[in-house]
Each structure stands twice: as C-alpha cells, then as structure tokens.
Motif scaffolding. Sequence first.
Motif, mmCIF file in Angstrom:
data_model
loop_
_atom_site.group_PDB
_atom_site.id
_atom_site.type_symbol
_atom_site.label_atom_id
_atom_site.label_comp_id
_atom_site.label_asym_id
_atom_site.label_seq_id
_atom_site.Cartn_x
_atom_site.Cartn_y
_atom_site.Cartn_z
ATOM 1 N N ARG A 20 -5.479 0.418 -14.646
ATOM 2 C CA ARG A 20 -6.675 -0.168 -15.251
ATOM 3 C C ARG A 20 -6.493 -1.643 -15.578
ATOM 4 N NH1 ARG A 20 -10.415 3.467 -18.104
ATOM 5 N NH2 ARG A 20 -10.006 5.539 -17.298
ATOM 6 N N HIS A 21 -5.284 -2.036 -15.933
ATOM 7 C CA HIS A 21 -5.016 -3.417 -16.333
ATOM 8 C C HIS A 21 -3.845 -3.949 -15.516
ATOM 9 C CE1 HIS A 21 -4.208 -6.881 -18.942
ATOM 10 N NE2 HIS A 21 -5.433 -6.711 -19.380
ATOM 11 N N LEU A 34 0.824 -1.217 0.000
ATOM 12 C CA LEU A 34 0.000 0.000 0.000
ATOM 13 C C LEU A 34 0.852 1.258 0.000
ATOM 14 C CD1 LEU A 34 -2.827 -1.103 2.450
ATOM 15 C CD2 LEU A 34 -2.976 -0.829 -0.035
ATOM 16 N N ALA A 35 1.960 1.246 0.744
ATOM 17 C CA ALA A 35 2.831 2.423 0.801
ATOM 18 C C ALA A 35 3.531 2.675 -0.535
ATOM 19 C CB ALA A 35 3.869 2.242 1.904
ATOM 20 N N GLU A 36 3.948 1.622 -1.211
ATOM 21 C CA GLU A 36 4.699 1.776 -2.459
ATOM 22 C C GLU A 36 3.823 2.039 -3.682
ATOM 23 O OE1 GLU A 36 8.009 2.004 -2.853
ATOM 24 O OE2 GLU A 36 8.254 1.803 -0.687
ATOM 25 N N THR A 37 2.582 1.561 -3.657
ATOM 26 C CA THR A 37 1.735 1.717 -4.849
ATOM 27 C C THR A 37 0.731 2.846 -4.739
ATOM 28 O OG1 THR A 37 0.135 0.118 -4.020
ATOM 29 C CG2 THR A 37 1.843 -0.708 -5.479
ATOM 30 N N GLY A 38 0.379 3.235 -3.535
ATOM 31 C CA GLY A 38 -0.690 4.222 -3.402
ATOM 32 C C GLY A 38 -2.006 3.539 -3.732
ATOM 33 N N ASP A 39 -2.827 4.173 -4.552
ATOM 34 C CA ASP A 39 -4.122 3.595 -4.924
ATOM 35 C C ASP A 39 -3.933 2.651 -6.105
ATOM 36 O OD1 ASP A 39 -6.773 2.968 -5.226
ATOM 37 O OD2 ASP A 39 -7.348 4.922 -6.028
ATOM 38 N N LEU A 40 -4.119 1.365 -5.863
ATOM 39 C CA LEU A 40 -3.956 0.360 -6.921
ATOM 40 C C LEU A 40 -5.010 0.478 -8.016
ATOM 41 C CD1 LEU A 40 -2.858 -2.562 -4.715
ATOM 42 C CD2 LEU A 40 -2.024 -2.296 -7.020
ATOM 43 N N ARG A 41 -6.103 1.151 -7.726
ATOM 44 C CA ARG A 41 -7.170 1.267 -8.724
ATOM 45 C C ARG A 41 -6.780 2.157 -9.902
ATOM 46 N NH1 ARG A 41 -8.955 0.797 -3.887
ATOM 47 N NH2 ARG A 41 -10.514 -0.770 -3.359
ATOM 48 N N LEU A 96 2.091 -4.615 -13.387
ATOM 49 C CA LEU A 96 3.320 -5.403 -13.545
ATOM 50 C C LEU A 96 4.476 -4.512 -14.017
ATOM 51 C CD1 LEU A 96 2.006 -8.714 -15.139
ATOM 52 C CD2 LEU A 96 3.088 -8.458 -12.921
ATOM 53 N N LYS A 97 4.187 -3.598 -14.933
ATOM 54 C CA LYS A 97 5.218 -2.692 -15.429
ATOM 55 C C LYS A 97 5.688 -1.761 -14.315
ATOM 56 C CE LYS A 97 6.413 0.116 -19.340
ATOM 57 N NZ LYS A 97 6.864 -0.564 -20.525
ATOM 58 N N PHE A 98 4.759 -1.262 -13.507
ATOM 59 C CA PHE A 98 5.095 -0.399 -12.375
ATOM 60 C C PHE A 98 6.026 -1.137 -11.400
ATOM 61 C CE2 PHE A 98 4.197 1.159 -8.063
ATOM 62 C CZ PHE A 98 4.483 2.511 -8.218
ATOM 63 N N CYS A 99 5.775 -2.429 -11.220
ATOM 64 C CA CYS A 99 6.597 -3.251 -10.318
ATOM 65 C C CYS A 99 7.937 -3.645 -10.940
ATOM 66 C CB CYS A 99 5.865 -4.546 -9.953
ATOM 67 S SG CYS A 99 4.312 -4.312 -9.126
ATOM 68 N N ARG A 106 -0.488 -9.964 -10.080
ATOM 69 C CA ARG A 106 -1.775 -10.036 -10.791
ATOM 70 C C ARG A 106 -2.922 -10.296 -9.811
ATOM 71 N NH1 ARG A 106 1.491 -13.049 -14.153
ATOM 72 N NH2 ARG A 106 0.563 -15.002 -13.454
ATOM 73 N N THR A 107 -2.676 -11.150 -8.822
ATOM 74 C CA THR A 107 -3.698 -11.464 -7.821
ATOM 75 C C THR A 107 -4.016 -10.237 -6.978
ATOM 76 O OG1 THR A 107 -2.922 -13.750 -7.746
ATOM 77 C CG2 THR A 107 -4.269 -12.995 -5.896
ATOM 78 N N ILE A 108 -2.983 -9.522 -6.548
ATOM 79 C CA ILE A 108 -3.172 -8.304 -5.762
ATOM 80 C C ILE A 108 -4.018 -7.308 -6.540
ATOM 81 C CG2 ILE A 108 -1.953 -6.246 -4.919
ATOM 82 C CD1 ILE A 108 0.326 -8.224 -4.085
ATOM 83 N N HIS A 109 -3.663 -7.112 -7.806
ATOM 84 C CA HIS A 109 -4.412 -6.183 -8.652
ATOM 85 C C HIS A 109 -5.870 -6.599 -8.762
ATOM 86 C CE1 HIS A 109 -5.831 -4.443 -12.486
ATOM 87 N NE2 HIS A 109 -5.185 -3.385 -12.034
#
Length: 166
Positions: free
Chosen positions: A47-48, A37-44, A53-56, A132-135
């Motif tokens: 969109r895909h 949560l800290a590294e991604t912010g809002d996962l929403r 995956l690219k962000f990671c 992918r599961t997290i998303h």
Amino acid sequence: WCTTGQDRAVELLGDRPDYQLLRTIPGIGPINALTILAETGDLRRFRHHRQFLKFCGMDLATVQSGMFRGRSKISKYGNARLRRTLWLAGQTAVLKKTNSFRDKFERYIAQDRHNPDLRRKAYTAIAAKMARTIHAVIQSGEPYRPFFEGVSPGGRTSLSKGRGGA
C-alpha cells in the motif's frame, strides 16, 4: 537458433501492462523488469512505498544497545536479488543523459566527487529512489514521467511575479 535473455523476457512479458510500465523508467531494461516482476509478484500489494522498501531491504535500521546508538544503515533484511537489481538499474539510470536519478546523484556527490564512500551512499540513495519510483509507477498505472528535481535560485516566488506582475 538461440535467443538472448532480453529477447526471451520481451517474448514472455512484452504484452503485460506492468512490464510495459517498468520499461518506461530510465535504467530498467528487459532483464531488470523481468527480475523485478519475478521477485515481487504483484507490486500493488504494497500500500505504501515504505512497505516495498522494507521488502527490498532498503529501509533504515539503527543498532542500539543501552545508551549506545549506532549509525543508521540500510537493513539488508529484504530480498537481496531485488536489492541488487535496483542497484544496477540505478547505476544505469545515472549513466543516461538527463533524468532525475542522475540529477540526484550529482547533487549527492557534489561536495566531494572522488570520495568512494560518498559515491556508494549516493548509489544507495538512487536505488531507494528507484524502488519508490517503481512503486509509484505500478500503483498509478501511468508511465514514468521525467521530473527534474532542482533547487530554485531564491527558493521563493515574489508576489508580483506570482500574480503576473502587479
């Protein structure tokens, strides 16, 4: 008195819906959920799942020059802390009794269980599956439901069985 990092993570995020959803995924404990949560912010915002995956840095990249085309490898251009967290969560999930992460790992290394290169690639595939599961869990707003991947013995259902036996 002193609290552990896990206690502090639960104290800070325990009532947040995204944190609770992440905790339903095998291998994701309080610290991993906090880090994601800290590294991604809002996962929403992704969109895909490929954008996530690219962000990671878990997307595939191929080195090319002229007629030469190298092997495809993960790009590692994304967030290293997030990639490490996904890797650790994947390793933890594989150690749990039965889940789809362990099933995929076992199928991946089935041809040579003691090959360290194959095991490393399997853990990388598990980390990508974890992303992918997290998303999917965050996008859907539904808790993780275990889905056991498996190969059907014949691969097909006969017409008589599919119709309830004619």
